[in-house]
Motif scaffolding. Structure first.
Motif, mmCIF file in Angstrom:
data_model
loop_
_atom_site.group_PDB
_atom_site.id
_atom_site.type_symbol
_atom_site.label_atom_id
_atom_site.label_comp_id
_atom_site.label_asym_id
_atom_site.label_seq_id
_atom_site.Cartn_x
_atom_site.Cartn_y
_atom_site.Cartn_z
ATOM 1 N N GLY A 4 0.841 -1.195 0.000
ATOM 2 C CA GLY A 4 0.000 0.000 0.000
ATOM 3 C C GLY A 4 0.874 1.242 0.000
ATOM 4 O O GLY A 4 1.965 1.258 0.580
ATOM 5 N N VAL A 5 0.394 2.284 -0.657
ATOM 6 C CA VAL A 5 1.132 3.554 -0.663
ATOM 7 C C VAL A 5 0.415 4.527 0.274
ATOM 8 O O VAL A 5 -0.805 4.716 0.170
ATOM 9 N N VAL A 6 1.187 5.099 1.204
ATOM 10 C CA VAL A 6 0.624 6.147 2.066
ATOM 11 C C VAL A 6 1.066 7.478 1.468
ATOM 12 O O VAL A 6 2.255 7.778 1.417
ATOM 13 N N TRP A 7 0.100 8.234 1.018
ATOM 14 C CA TRP A 7 0.389 9.514 0.367
ATOM 15 C C TRP A 7 0.237 10.627 1.413
ATOM 16 O O TRP A 7 -0.873 10.952 1.825
ATOM 17 N N PHE A 8 1.363 11.184 1.829
ATOM 18 C CA PHE A 8 1.328 12.295 2.787
ATOM 19 C C PHE A 8 1.026 13.580 2.030
ATOM 20 O O PHE A 8 1.645 13.855 0.995
ATOM 21 N N LYS A 9 0.104 14.351 2.589
ATOM 22 C CA LYS A 9 -0.257 15.632 1.951
ATOM 23 C C LYS A 9 -0.087 16.727 2.993
ATOM 24 O O LYS A 9 1.031 17.048 3.367
ATOM 25 N N ARG A 10 -1.205 17.261 3.492
ATOM 26 C CA ARG A 10 -1.068 18.257 4.570
ATOM 27 C C ARG A 10 -1.352 17.563 5.903
ATOM 28 O O ARG A 10 -2.191 17.970 6.692
ATOM 29 N N LEU A 30 4.611 1.819 1.539
ATOM 30 C CA LEU A 30 5.596 2.769 1.033
ATOM 31 C C LEU A 30 5.075 4.170 1.361
ATOM 32 O O LEU A 30 3.916 4.480 1.077
ATOM 33 N N CYS A 31 5.911 4.974 2.016
ATOM 34 C CA CYS A 31 5.485 6.325 2.395
ATOM 35 C C CYS A 31 5.949 7.308 1.326
ATOM 36 O O CYS A 31 7.137 7.351 0.988
ATOM 37 N N VAL A 156 1.518 5.883 16.982
ATOM 38 C CA VAL A 156 2.293 5.582 15.758
ATOM 39 C C VAL A 156 2.254 4.069 15.557
ATOM 40 O O VAL A 156 2.601 3.307 16.468
ATOM 41 N N PRO A 157 1.822 3.598 14.402
ATOM 42 C CA PRO A 157 1.690 2.144 14.227
ATOM 43 C C PRO A 157 3.043 1.458 14.005
ATOM 44 O O PRO A 157 4.037 2.114 13.669
ATOM 45 N N VAL A 158 3.043 0.169 14.182
ATOM 46 C CA VAL A 158 4.227 -0.608 13.806
ATOM 47 C C VAL A 158 4.141 -0.780 12.293
ATOM 48 O O VAL A 158 3.116 -1.227 11.779
ATOM 49 N N MET A 159 5.213 -0.381 11.599
ATOM 50 C CA MET A 159 5.126 -0.377 10.130
ATOM 51 C C MET A 159 6.094 -1.401 9.520
ATOM 52 O O MET A 159 7.172 -1.621 10.063
ATOM 53 N N GLN A 160 5.682 -1.921 8.418
ATOM 54 C CA GLN A 160 6.554 -2.841 7.687
ATOM 55 C C GLN A 160 6.839 -2.225 6.315
ATOM 56 O O GLN A 160 5.906 -1.990 5.536
ATOM 57 N N ALA A 161 8.116 -1.932 6.077
ATOM 58 C CA ALA A 161 8.449 -1.243 4.822
ATOM 59 C C ALA A 161 8.378 -2.202 3.636
ATOM 60 O O ALA A 161 8.769 -3.365 3.741
ATOM 61 N N TRP A 162 7.871 -1.690 2.528
ATOM 62 C CA TRP A 162 7.933 -2.439 1.269
ATOM 63 C C TRP A 162 9.357 -2.253 0.731
ATOM 64 O O TRP A 162 9.813 -1.126 0.550
ATOM 65 N N PRO A 163 10.095 -3.341 0.512
ATOM 66 C CA PRO A 163 11.479 -3.162 0.070
ATOM 67 C C PRO A 163 11.507 -2.552 -1.342
ATOM 68 O O PRO A 163 11.000 -3.146 -2.275
#
Ligand SMILES: Cc1cc2nc3c(=O)[nH]c(=O)nc-3n(C[C@H](O)[C@H](O)[C@H](O)COP(=O)(O)OP(=O)(O)OC[C@H]3O[C@@H](n4cnc5c(N)ncnc54)[C@H](O)[C@@H]3O)c2cc1C
Length: 542
Positions: A4-10, A30-31, A156-163
């Motif tokens: 999943g992609v987390v799209w940071f905006k404002r 992926l952030c 803050v959640p525990v996150m797993q990075a997409w390599p």
């Protein structure tokens, strides 16, 4: 499984971040932050906004790194960037917060929706304020706001990075982006760490001065919370701030009445934050069109560029106005009353349309938040048709809120030697006194751009005439139904005012009796709750 992609905006934080929480619960993520050149080149944007956002990104990126997650920063149009990522490694879910932005972000979000549908990507957007998308009726809005801010803050959640082997782009300079260059030297700096420090100092000390301190431009810079840019870029969530404030209220002792009232008044502003944003969310056209279309044509064809220039260059000749503009240019911030006064001066004696004035101010305000900004611009210019019209007299405002001229002398060096007698109306100074002011080379004390009294009277008459038009009167109810505060309407029917006193359950009558007049004026002003009613139909001068 895909990612999943987390799209940071404002929403530049990890705490109380619903999109991040949902993406983490689903699997690898992926952030992403997209620097959109076309967004930053919009007429309502200035380099100070971009640089503030980059400062926030530094903090965000460092917090993610500590958790072994990369913040991928890409430069480009949103759909093009998403396409590149998808081509590199297809993803099937996009997570973000809902955004009540300007026309550009609205259109961009529609394009992203189309792209997601075409590529089988599910885009889920989450609320981050009390603003409700696709709101059908304003009934019950305040209750829903309360439910939203009272819900538990997300850790803050525990996150797993997409390599991913993808690398961030280097952020371009404002110059390279071709954006409007305006970066006040004393503006606030971005980032969550700074936001927390500002919140702490407000809760612990400064909020005790909130009541009674927010109107004068002298006390306001410390008495106000100064949280607005951090809210605008989401370094802190609205809910975090409300809850921190309520915790502080619980801990205040019985002798901290003034402090308590300050914090309660502050929470009411956070309610209004969303109330105003809801207007733009419900009707994006108010960024360009009069909220009440009956006011169309009132000022549009009478734009006078020389008056606009005098205003934007801070040489209207009214010292408090020019000093406010000087402060705004240095700091990127002004308190509510001075903002309202600037717009009132622009809209009435200078008879300027709110749109070009609003573009100029949007660039000047570091905390530019389209929903609040355009709603306030219209309200202060008298084009909503539902609010009490307040016409601020800049000479009276100066004598009320800067009686000894400290603010004026601080921001206008040419005024430093002007004797008190002429401080608010220096054009009345006899030539012999002016000579004794010893103005240095290049210093001038400008003449008023227009005769204030006559111009204001004329403006009020014109507005009044329009308001009395039967068609304009008849169309008011539609605006009221769509945008009006139900609390204001309920109050008029004798029901309590909820968000001035939510914690103690006091009613308006009780609190207003204990307030002095100036506090009451601050509260009404700031919230802008007033809607025109039969008794207050004519514009009032302050
Ligand atoms: C013409 C005009 C334009 C404005 N444009 C903006 C803008 O672009 N962005 C913005 O955040 N505020 C705007 N305001 C509202 C207000 O002036 C600022 O929120 C405030 O001065 C910010 O300083 P603060 O955070 O210290 O305020 P505080 O008094 O500490 O208030 C706390 C928060 O409550 C909200 N708030 C306060 N007053 C209002 C209000 N009257 N209406 C809606 N929300 C409010 C803001 O989010 C603010 O950060 C505008 C006001 C006017 C008159």
């Amino acid at each position: 499984m895909s990612y999943g992609v987390v799209w940071f905006k404002r929403d530049l934080r990890l705490h109380d971040h619903a999109a991040l929480e949902a993406a983490s619960a689903r699997g690898p993520l992926l952030c992403l932050y997209i620097i959109e050149p076309d967004l930053w080149r919009q007429p309502d944007m200035a380099s100070q906004h971009y640089l503030f956002a980059l400062e926030c990104l530094e903090d965000l990126s460092a917090s993610l790194r500590q958790r072994h997650i990369q913040l991928l920063v890409r430069v480009g149009e949103a759909v093009a960037v998403l396409t590149q990522l998808h081509q590199a490694a297809p993803f099937d879910a996009l997570f973000s917060h809902e955004e009540t932005g300007n026309g550009f972000t609205y259109a961009r979000d529609q394009a992203v929706h189309r792209w997601c549908r075409a590529h089988g990507v599910q885009w889920t957007e989450y609320r981050q304020t009390g603003v409700i998308r696709r709101l059908r009726s304003r009934e019950g809005w305040a209750k829903r706001w309360e439910q939203f801010v009272a819900a538990p803050c997300l850790p803050v959640p525990v996150m797993q990075a997409w390599p991913s082997a993808l690398h961030s782009d280097v952020p371009p300079t404002p110059d390279a982006l071709g954006m409007y260059l305006h970066n006040p030297p004393q503006r606030q700096r971005g980032g969550r760490r700074r936001a927390i420090a500002v919140l702490q100092s407000f809760l612990m000390e400064r909020s005790a001065q909130y009541r009674g301190g927010i109107s004068s431009p002298l006390s306001a810079p410390t008495a106000c919370s100064r949280l607005s840019p951090y809210l605008a870029y989401g370094c802190l969530s609205l809910r975090e701030i409300v809850q921190a404030c309520r915790r502080k209220l619980e801990r205040l002792g019985p002798d901290a009445g003034h402090h308590r009232k300050g914090l309660q008044a502050f929470v009411s502003r956070l309610h209004w934050h969303c109330h105003f944003m809801q207007k733009l969310e419900s009707e994006p056209e108010i960024e360009w069109h009069n909220m009440h279309r009956g006011y169309d044509g009132l000022r549009e064809n009478e734009h006078d560029e020389s008056r606009m220039e005098a205003l934007t260059q801070g040489r209207t000749g009214w010292p408090l106005v020019d000093a406010s503009i000087a402060m705004l240019n240095q700091t990127g911030w002004l308190n509510f009353r001075m903002r309202a006064m600037l717009v009132s001066v622009a809209a009435y004696p200078l008879w300027l349309h709110w749109r070009p004035v609003g573009i100029w101010l949007a660039r000047c305000f570091l905390d530019y938040e389209p929903g609040i900004h355009w709603s306030q611009m219209q309200m202060q210019s008298g084009t909503t048709g539902i609010n009490t019209t307040r016409v601020y007299n800049p000479i009276k405002q100066a004598s009320d809120h800067d009686p000894h001229g400290k603010f004026i002398r601080r921001w206008l060096p040419a005024m430093r030697q002007v004797p008190d007698t002429w401080l608010f109306e220096p054009w009345r100074m006899p030539p012999a006194v002016l000579e004794r002011c010893h103005l240095s080379d290049g210093q001038v004390i400008p003449q008023p751009v227009i005769e204030l009294e006559t111009a204001t009277r004329y403006a009020k008459q014109r507005l009044h005439l329009r308001r009395r038009d039967p068609e304009v009167k008849a169309a008011k109810q539609k605006v009221l139904t769509r945008h009006g505060s139900r609390q204001t309407q309920a109050r008029r029917n004798g029901k309590p005012r909820r968000y001035d006193t939510p914690q103690l359950g006091l009613q308006l009558d009780e609190t207003s009796r204990s307030r002095n007049q100036s506090d009451l004026a601050e509260s009404e002003d700031h919230a802008g709750t007033g809607t025109t009613d039969a008794a207050r139909r004519s514009p009032s001068t302050r």
